[in-house]
Design a protein around this motif. Sequence first.
Motif, PDB file in Angstrom:
ATOM      1  N   GLU A 159      -5.852 -37.504   2.800  1.00  0.00           N
ATOM      2  CA  GLU A 159      -6.955 -37.664   1.856  1.00  0.00           C
ATOM      3  C   GLU A 159      -7.601 -39.023   2.088  1.00  0.00           C
ATOM      4  O   GLU A 159      -7.195 -40.017   1.497  1.00  0.00           O
ATOM      5  CB  GLU A 159      -6.446 -37.566   0.410  1.00  0.00           C
ATOM      6  CG  GLU A 159      -5.613 -36.352   0.091  1.00  0.00           C
ATOM      7  CD  GLU A 159      -6.316 -35.034   0.282  1.00  0.00           C
ATOM      8  OE1 GLU A 159      -7.562 -34.988   0.201  1.00  0.00           O
ATOM      9  OE2 GLU A 159      -5.625 -34.046   0.537  1.00  0.00           O
ATOM     10  N   PRO A 160      -8.623 -39.124   2.951  1.00  0.00           N
ATOM     11  CA  PRO A 160      -9.270 -40.421   3.159  1.00  0.00           C
ATOM     12  C   PRO A 160     -10.026 -40.905   1.921  1.00  0.00           C
ATOM     13  O   PRO A 160     -10.228 -42.096   1.747  1.00  0.00           O
ATOM     14  CB  PRO A 160     -10.214 -40.184   4.335  1.00  0.00           C
ATOM     15  CG  PRO A 160     -10.371 -38.702   4.439  1.00  0.00           C
ATOM     16  CD  PRO A 160      -9.165 -38.087   3.813  1.00  0.00           C
ATOM     17  N   TRP A 161     -10.432 -39.983   1.073  1.00  0.00           N
ATOM     18  CA  TRP A 161     -11.041 -40.334  -0.213  1.00  0.00           C
ATOM     19  C   TRP A 161     -10.540 -39.367  -1.268  1.00  0.00           C
ATOM     20  O   TRP A 161      -9.942 -38.346  -0.985  1.00  0.00           O
ATOM     21  CB  TRP A 161     -12.569 -40.319  -0.142  1.00  0.00           C
ATOM     22  CG  TRP A 161     -13.177 -39.133   0.524  1.00  0.00           C
ATOM     23  CD1 TRP A 161     -13.391 -37.893  -0.004  1.00  0.00           C
ATOM     24  CD2 TRP A 161     -13.650 -39.072   1.874  1.00  0.00           C
ATOM     25  NE1 TRP A 161     -13.962 -37.067   0.928  1.00  0.00           N
ATOM     26  CE2 TRP A 161     -14.135 -37.767   2.088  1.00  0.00           C
ATOM     27  CE3 TRP A 161     -13.714 -39.996   2.920  1.00  0.00           C
ATOM     28  CZ2 TRP A 161     -14.682 -37.372   3.302  1.00  0.00           C
ATOM     29  CZ3 TRP A 161     -14.259 -39.590   4.125  1.00  0.00           C
ATOM     30  CH2 TRP A 161     -14.731 -38.288   4.306  1.00  0.00           C
ATOM     31  N   THR A 162     -10.791 -39.719  -2.497  1.00  0.00           N
ATOM     32  CA  THR A 162     -10.384 -38.894  -3.630  1.00  0.00           C
ATOM     33  C   THR A 162     -11.562 -38.757  -4.579  1.00  0.00           C
ATOM     34  O   THR A 162     -12.527 -39.513  -4.493  1.00  0.00           O
ATOM     35  CB  THR A 162      -9.154 -39.503  -4.346  1.00  0.00           C
ATOM     36  OG1 THR A 162      -8.671 -38.572  -5.317  1.00  0.00           O
ATOM     37  CG2 THR A 162      -9.474 -40.812  -5.017  1.00  0.00           C
ATOM     38  N   GLY A 163     -11.462 -37.801  -5.460  1.00  0.00           N
ATOM     39  CA  GLY A 163     -12.532 -37.533  -6.410  1.00  0.00           C
ATOM     40  C   GLY A 163     -13.335 -36.321  -5.970  1.00  0.00           C
ATOM     41  O   GLY A 163     -13.353 -35.973  -4.787  1.00  0.00           O
ATOM     42  N   CYS A 164     -13.972 -35.690  -6.919  1.00  0.00           N
ATOM     43  CA  CYS A 164     -14.780 -34.511  -6.635  1.00  0.00           C
ATOM     44  C   CYS A 164     -15.632 -34.221  -7.860  1.00  0.00           C
ATOM     45  O   CYS A 164     -15.427 -34.817  -8.916  1.00  0.00           O
ATOM     46  CB  CYS A 164     -13.884 -33.314  -6.297  1.00  0.00           C
ATOM     47  SG  CYS A 164     -14.736 -32.046  -5.333  1.00  0.00           S
ATOM     48  N   SER A 165     -16.570 -33.336  -7.716  1.00  0.00           N
ATOM     49  CA  SER A 165     -17.379 -32.895  -8.847  1.00  0.00           C
ATOM     50  C   SER A 165     -17.619 -31.408  -8.694  1.00  0.00           C
ATOM     51  O   SER A 165     -17.618 -30.891  -7.582  1.00  0.00           O
ATOM     52  CB  SER A 165     -18.700 -33.669  -8.889  1.00  0.00           C
ATOM     53  OG  SER A 165     -19.391 -33.518  -7.664  1.00  0.00           O
ATOM     54  N   PRO A 166     -17.816 -30.706  -9.804  1.00  0.00           N
ATOM     55  CA  PRO A 166     -18.022 -29.260  -9.734  1.00  0.00           C
ATOM     56  C   PRO A 166     -19.205 -28.919  -8.835  1.00  0.00           C
ATOM     57  O   PRO A 166     -20.237 -29.578  -8.868  1.00  0.00           O
ATOM     58  CB  PRO A 166     -18.299 -28.859 -11.180  1.00  0.00           C
ATOM     59  CG  PRO A 166     -17.662 -29.935 -11.993  1.00  0.00           C
ATOM     60  CD  PRO A 166     -17.821 -31.191 -11.183  1.00  0.00           C
ATOM     61  N   TYR A 167     -19.014 -27.866  -8.034  1.00  0.00           N
ATOM     62  CA  TYR A 167     -20.039 -27.474  -7.073  1.00  0.00           C
ATOM     63  C   TYR A 167     -20.440 -26.010  -7.230  1.00  0.00           C
ATOM     64  O   TYR A 167     -21.562 -25.649  -6.974  1.00  0.00           O
ATOM     65  CB  TYR A 167     -19.515 -27.729  -5.663  1.00  0.00           C
ATOM     66  CG  TYR A 167     -20.522 -27.464  -4.585  1.00  0.00           C
ATOM     67  CD1 TYR A 167     -21.600 -28.318  -4.387  1.00  0.00           C
ATOM     68  CD2 TYR A 167     -20.412 -26.344  -3.763  1.00  0.00           C
ATOM     69  CE1 TYR A 167     -22.525 -28.079  -3.392  1.00  0.00           C
ATOM     70  CE2 TYR A 167     -21.340 -26.096  -2.766  1.00  0.00           C
ATOM     71  CZ  TYR A 167     -22.399 -26.965  -2.581  1.00  0.00           C
ATOM     72  OH  TYR A 167     -23.318 -26.721  -1.600  1.00  0.00           O
ATOM     73  N   SER A 168     -19.483 -25.185  -7.633  1.00  0.00           N
ATOM     74  CA  SER A 168     -19.771 -23.763  -7.776  1.00  0.00           C
ATOM     75  C   SER A 168     -18.945 -23.191  -8.918  1.00  0.00           C
ATOM     76  O   SER A 168     -18.083 -23.863  -9.485  1.00  0.00           O
ATOM     77  CB  SER A 168     -19.449 -23.017  -6.476  1.00  0.00           C
ATOM     78  OG  SER A 168     -18.054 -22.910  -6.311  1.00  0.00           O
ATOM     79  N   GLU A 169     -19.165 -21.938  -9.205  1.00  0.00           N
ATOM     80  CA  GLU A 169     -18.413 -21.253 -10.260  1.00  0.00           C
ATOM     81  C   GLU A 169     -16.915 -21.258  -9.954  1.00  0.00           C
ATOM     82  O   GLU A 169     -16.079 -21.329 -10.849  1.00  0.00           O
ATOM     83  CB  GLU A 169     -18.930 -19.808 -10.400  1.00  0.00           C
ATOM     84  CG  GLU A 169     -18.345 -19.040 -11.547  1.00  0.00           C
ATOM     85  CD  GLU A 169     -18.682 -19.610 -12.912  1.00  0.00           C
ATOM     86  OE1 GLU A 169     -17.892 -19.363 -13.855  1.00  0.00           O
ATOM     87  OE2 GLU A 169     -19.699 -20.313 -13.043  1.00  0.00           O
ATOM     88  N   GLY A 170     -16.557 -21.193  -8.666  1.00  0.00           N
ATOM     89  CA  GLY A 170     -15.155 -21.204  -8.271  1.00  0.00           C
ATOM     90  C   GLY A 170     -14.426 -22.492  -8.618  1.00  0.00           C
ATOM     91  O   GLY A 170     -13.195 -22.522  -8.670  1.00  0.00           O
TER      92      GLY A 170
END
Length: 163
Positions: free
Chosen positions: A49-60
């Motif tokens: 994991e070179p970076w962490t974090g995410c944000s919702p992108y799709s219904e999935g």
Amino acid sequence: MYTMLGYDFHIFVQFSGLVTADKVVKLAIQEAKKGKDMYEAEETDMNWEPWTGCSPYSEGCKYCYFYGPYAKRYGQNEVKQTDKFDWPVRRNAKGELCIKGGKIVATCFATDFFLPEADAWRKEVWAMIRQRQDLDFLILTKRIDRFMESLPDDWGDGYDNVN
């Protein structure tokens, strides 16, 4: 897009035609039958994991095992480099590479390789991937629409060590 184990995901593959999604799908199905998910797949030697974090992108994304509403890291949307950013090229006190060759490295399984917030770091990550031809990097993404714009200049027909 594939739906497996409650998750929708796109499989990132080389456009050269040498590597297909079949192996990844077959592995995921085998692991699902054993009650495991892709993150725990036995054929994947380690996660990077070179970076962490995410944000919702799709219904999935509501089913995300890492950032979804029932996950431990729910709400951790800030994308930042991890202390393992340079792990594929990092050396120990003896001067040996920390990751031995011949491994399958699951890349960004707890985030997304093609996050726009990681654009500034991706060129350096591609350079590390290119340098470590003795490792196979497995990359899954939900942001396949960002694939072409996120490739390194020397991609050509793809890197042989990226699946």
